[in-house]
Design a protein around this motif. Structure first.
Motif, short mmCIF file in Angstrom:
data_model
loop_
_atom_site.label_atom_id
_atom_site.label_comp_id
_atom_site.label_asym_id
_atom_site.label_seq_id
_atom_site.Cartn_x
_atom_site.Cartn_y
_atom_site.Cartn_z
N CYS A 33 0.87 -1.16 0.00
CA CYS A 33 0.00 0.00 0.00
C CYS A 33 0.91 1.22 0.00
CB CYS A 33 -0.88 -0.03 1.25
SG CYS A 33 -1.65 1.55 1.64
N THR A 34 0.74 2.11 -0.98
CA THR A 34 1.69 3.21 -1.16
C THR A 34 1.40 4.44 -0.30
OG1 THR A 34 0.47 4.34 -2.91
CG2 THR A 34 1.95 2.56 -3.59
N ALA A 35 0.41 4.35 0.58
CA ALA A 35 0.05 5.52 1.40
C ALA A 35 1.18 5.88 2.38
CB ALA A 35 -1.22 5.23 2.19
N ASP A 36 1.01 6.97 3.07
CA ASP A 36 1.93 7.39 4.12
C ASP A 36 1.28 7.03 5.47
OD1 ASP A 36 4.35 9.72 4.39
OD2 ASP A 36 3.10 9.41 6.18
N VAL A 37 2.09 6.63 6.45
CA VAL A 37 1.49 6.28 7.75
C VAL A 37 0.85 7.50 8.42
CG1 VAL A 37 2.83 4.22 8.34
CG2 VAL A 37 3.67 6.49 9.00
N GLY A 38 1.10 8.68 7.88
CA GLY A 38 0.46 9.88 8.41
C GLY A 38 -1.02 9.97 8.09
N TRP A 39 -1.53 9.12 7.22
CA TRP A 39 -2.95 9.10 6.86
C TRP A 39 -3.57 7.81 7.34
CZ3 TRP A 39 -3.49 13.89 5.65
CH2 TRP A 39 -2.52 14.56 4.89
N VAL A 40 -4.90 7.78 7.35
CA VAL A 40 -5.57 6.59 7.88
C VAL A 40 -5.27 5.36 7.04
CG1 VAL A 40 -7.79 6.78 6.67
CG2 VAL A 40 -7.70 5.83 8.99
N THR A 41 -5.09 5.54 5.73
CA THR A 41 -4.80 4.39 4.88
C THR A 41 -3.50 3.71 5.33
OG1 THR A 41 -5.88 5.58 3.09
CG2 THR A 41 -4.63 3.63 2.48
N GLY A 42 -2.54 4.52 5.75
CA GLY A 42 -1.30 3.95 6.27
C GLY A 42 -1.52 3.21 7.58
N HIS A 43 -2.36 3.74 8.43
CA HIS A 43 -2.65 3.07 9.71
C HIS A 43 -3.28 1.70 9.46
CE1 HIS A 43 -2.00 7.04 11.40
NE2 HIS A 43 -2.34 6.66 12.62
N SER A 44 -4.38 1.72 8.70
CA SER A 44 -5.18 0.49 8.58
C SER A 44 -4.60 -0.50 7.58
CB SER A 44 -6.61 0.83 8.14
OG SER A 44 -7.22 1.67 9.09
N TYR A 45 -3.97 0.02 6.51
CA TYR A 45 -3.59 -0.91 5.44
C TYR A 45 -2.11 -0.96 5.10
CZ TYR A 45 -8.59 -1.31 5.26
OH TYR A 45 -9.89 -1.52 5.62
N ILE A 46 -1.26 -0.25 5.85
CA ILE A 46 0.16 -0.60 5.80
C ILE A 46 0.45 -1.39 7.06
CG2 ILE A 46 2.55 0.21 5.85
CD1 ILE A 46 1.72 2.67 4.32
N LEU A 47 -0.12 -0.92 8.16
CA LEU A 47 0.27 -1.47 9.45
C LEU A 47 -0.72 -2.46 10.04
CD1 LEU A 47 2.88 -0.64 10.66
CD2 LEU A 47 1.66 0.76 12.32
N TYR A 48 -1.80 -1.95 10.62
CA TYR A 48 -2.61 -2.79 11.50
C TYR A 48 -3.30 -3.96 10.80
CZ TYR A 48 -1.62 0.54 15.17
OH TYR A 48 -0.97 1.31 16.10
N GLY A 49 -3.98 -3.69 9.67
CA GLY A 49 -4.66 -4.79 8.99
C GLY A 49 -3.69 -5.88 8.56
N PRO A 50 -2.69 -5.52 7.74
CA PRO A 50 -1.76 -6.54 7.26
C PRO A 50 -1.02 -7.28 8.40
CG PRO A 50 -1.47 -4.50 6.03
CD PRO A 50 -2.47 -4.22 7.08
N LEU A 51 -0.52 -6.54 9.38
CA LEU A 51 0.26 -7.23 10.43
C LEU A 51 -0.64 -8.12 11.28
CD1 LEU A 51 2.83 -4.48 11.51
CD2 LEU A 51 3.17 -6.39 9.92
N ALA A 52 -1.87 -7.69 11.53
CA ALA A 52 -2.79 -8.56 12.27
C ALA A 52 -2.99 -9.87 11.51
CB ALA A 52 -4.12 -7.87 12.51
N ASN A 53 -2.89 -9.80 10.18
CA ASN A 53 -3.08 -11.00 9.37
C ASN A 53 -1.79 -11.76 9.10
OD1 ASN A 53 -5.79 -10.40 9.21
ND2 ASN A 53 -5.63 -9.33 7.26
N GLY A 54 -0.70 -11.37 9.72
CA GLY A 54 0.58 -12.05 9.52
C GLY A 54 1.11 -11.87 8.11
N ALA A 55 0.80 -10.75 7.51
CA ALA A 55 1.17 -10.51 6.11
C ALA A 55 2.60 -9.98 6.00
CB ALA A 55 0.20 -9.50 5.50
N THR A 56 3.07 -9.93 4.76
CA THR A 56 4.29 -9.19 4.45
C THR A 56 3.84 -7.89 3.81
OG1 THR A 56 5.54 -11.21 4.10
CG2 THR A 56 6.41 -9.20 3.09
#
Ligand code: WTA
Length: 646
Positions: free
Chosen positions: A300-323
């Motif tokens: 996901c190319t977003a920046d962690v400064g936006w919600v897309t970065g929160h939910s779809y770089i970090l929390y969603g993927p990592l909760a799912n054990g993703a890379t």
């Protein structure tokens, strides 16, 4: 609007998590039996105490209250890291791709565990306690992720401020959150250019309480001033603490983070998300919308400064054990091939970006894409603003080689996760449509009086019932939460978006219907830009509206009335643009600025924005009723001196 339909490709029917029949069944259950549905899906998280109470929510105007899983106890960092260690300690959790293509690194789940624990211990040593707000003002480096997860581990509430915001914007957010801790870096690096994050922080803190503590990450090694007693280097502190840190037991409704976002009035508001419902919704949407399977490489190319970065770089993927891939740079550096080169380099399977980037890269020409392979790609995603059918088709044909479905995901900072979206194995696609609601989302269209519109219709998009990822309140101002989202149409959540529903029940988001601008997918309130302009000594009044912009989607058009005796000039125009950039940040940079001796006002003194919008949009013939204006002549002057589109 496009009437082309793209069916689910045959190979997707075979491997997808959900087909159309399953989608319909699950969706129906999520709406008719939400308690049962969400109790079942809550099992995807690890709980210290499994919740028995599931949904306890009310949209009633006199009692807006949203609670999910309230007797459940869990920790977000345990769900994103610890629980994966048994099975995937050596799997890459984060692929970091630097601004300079020469630099990258892979962080395994075991390394992530150690880094986050260490970071958590450093924060604790600085005095951070459960419930404290920690401001994170960082470039896109792994330490930003460590800092966020470290907060989650010790029950602190992070407030990430996008690194492109100015010292003033940063100060406003630090003060509003009453945050006593800032995590930043010496400098950021984007497109080969340095961003003076620490210097900006120093500047911001002059406007804060004076008892803040600052943790500084070394990124570029550039010289920065360190204030003894206030600032510490992260690498020095990290060396002194253990790489183990016991996670806090958090109630599902304990706050996880605050994220500031722009609205139609006033200063940005602190959107508050809590622990259980948010994480469950981020993880579930990430898995189903992107059809995430174990081993997939996801970017996901977003920046962690936006919600897309929160939910779809970090929390969603990592909760799912993703890379999950985290990219420090920009789409056109060193060249307009960068995205596609990164996809080949790391064999990315799922790619999620914004229409503004697609349009810009489309402008650079197909060659930049075609010289790369992109064979690893399976799925494409879009977020942040409506995607025009031309950009959609280009993305599909040129980037995805006609092979990859596109999930056009509609959601907001407030919604925590995706609410309207195709599921790639279930949904026929129509270019430009976000298609159908995700599980638990009950959208509806209403007219300006709040009457429901049935069948094929255009109107205001509302959501009729709560979903677990919904924001809970505006930090420190619940009344503002109620007024902003629940007062326009009683009993419903108002999104601020206009929308059309077609004969197949597909949703087509048409854009904001309030005074929020969506500039390159970034949200800005017209009121914020206006207040920046009038803070300039030569400006007496300002009105800001959006107009269609080929790359940015919406451009910023400013009408400025100067103080008596001041003259408009190109130099002053440049000066004002610089002033806004300094006050808010480069994302708020005005595209067109017109000096206006007067603004169109009603006799009661209200600025008629409808007219200003029409002029900015080049629709002079369609100004509507101007008879209520105090001085109709100002309109002629505005039309005569309209600034041209770039
Ligand atoms: C717009 C970003 C059309 C919309 C996740 C919304 C979209 C605002 C889409 C929220 C989409 C987001 N199609 N419009 N797929 N996704 N928007 O809070 O106007 O930065 O209200 O959240 O972006 O922006 P925010």
């Amino acid at each position: 609007m496009s009437d082309k339909v793209y069916p689910v490709p045959a190979q997707w029917k075979k491997r997808a998590l959900v087909n159309d029949e399953q989608y319909k069944k699950m969706y129906a259950e999520s709406i008719t039996a939400p308690d049962k549905f969400w109790a079942k899906h809550a099992k995807r998280l690890d709980w210290f105490k499994t919740p028995k109470k599931i949904k306890n929510t009310s949209f009633a105007y006199d009692n807006v209250s949203i609670k999910w899983f309230e007797d459940g106890v869990l920790n977000v960092s345990v769900n994103c890291i610890d629980r994966h260690l048994k099975k995937r300690a050596d799997q890459t959790a984060i692929i970091w791709e630097g601004d300079d293509p020469y630099y990258d690194k892979k962080i395994t789940y075991r390394e992530l565990y150690e880094q986050v624990c260490r970071f958590a211990n450093v924060l604790k040593k600085q005095g951070v306690k459960k419930g404290d707000r920690v401001t994170i003002y960082m470039p896109m480096i792994p330490e930003a992720a460590y800092a966020m997860l470290a907060c989650a581990r010790i029950g602190a509430v992070h407030s990430v401020v996008f690194g492109g915001f100015s010292p003033d914007s940063l100060a406003g957010r630090i003060n509003d959150a009453q945050s006593k801790f800032v995590v930043t870096a010496d400098e950021g690096l984007r497109g080969g250019k340095k961003v003076p994050l620490k210097a900006n922080t120093d500047e911001a803190l002059k406007k804060c309480s004076g008892d803040e503590k600052v943790v500084v990450i070394r990124r570029t090694g550039g010289a920065v001033a360190m204030q003894a007693g206030r600032d510490v280097w992260y690498h020095e502190e990290a060396a002194k603490v253990p790489a183990e840190c016991k996670p806090e037991k958090m109630k599902a409704e304990d706050p996880l983070f605050i994220l500031y976002t722009s609205g139609s009035t006033g200063k940005p508001k602190g959107v508050l998300h809590t622990t259980g419902g948010y994480l469950l919704f981020a993880s579930m949407t990430h898995q189903y919308v992107f059809d995430y399977h174990d081993g997939d490489i996801y970017w996901c190319t977003a920046d962690v400064g936006w919600v897309t970065g929160h939910s779809y770089i970090l929390y969603g993927p990592l909760a799912n054990g993703a890379t999950t891939l985290m990219f420090e740079g920009v789409p056109n550096y060193p060249t307009a091939s960068r995205f596609w080169e990164v996809i080949d380099k790391h064999q990315v399977n799922i790619f999620y970006t914004a229409p503004t980037a697609i349009r810009a890269l489309m402008g650079a020409g197909e060659d930049f894409v075609k010289r790369t392979s992109r064979k690893s790609l399976r799925l494409l995603g879009s977020v942040g603003e409506p995607i025009n059918p031309e950009a959609w088709e280009w993305y599909h044909r040129v980037v995805g080689d006609d092979r990859c479905p596109i999930v056009d995901t509609w959601w907001q900072t407030e919604t925590g996760g995706i609410l309207i979206t195709p599921l790639p194995g279930a949904t026929k696609l129509k270019p430009g449509s976000a298609t159908r609601p995700f599980f638990g989302c009950k959208p509806a269209l209403v007219d300006d009086k709040g009457e429901f519109l049935k069948g094929e219709a255009s109107g205001n998009l509302v959501i009729l019932d709560s979903w677990p990822g919904q924001m809970r309140t505006v930090y420190g101002d619940h009344e503002r939460f109620v007024q902003t989202y629940f007062s326009a149409y009683k009993g419903m959540y108002f999104t601020g978006d206009g929308c059309r529903r077609d004969k197949d029940g597909y949703y087509w988001i048409t854009g904001r219907v309030d005074d929020v601008l969506n500039v390159s997918g970034h949200r800005l309130g017209t009121a914020e830009v206006e207040s920046a302009l009038v803070s300039h000594p030569k400006v007496s009044e300002a009105a800001v509206v959006g107009y269609p912009h080929d790359i940015k989607g919406t451009g910023i058009y400013c009408y400025v009335t100067l103080m008596a005796g001041e003259q408009g000039s190109d130099i002053l125009r440049k000066d004002l643009v610089t002033h806004v950039r300094k006050e808010i940040g480069p994302i708020a940079s005005p595209d067109l600025l017109q000096f206006a001796p007067g603004l169109p006002k009603t006799r009661s003194g209200k600025i008629m924005r409808r007219i200003l919008r029409k002029i900015a949009e080049d629709e002079f013939g369609n100004l509507g009723d101007t008879s209520t204006l105090a001085d109709p002549a100002v309109v002629d002057d505005l039309i005569a001196n309209r600034q041209n589109k770039k």
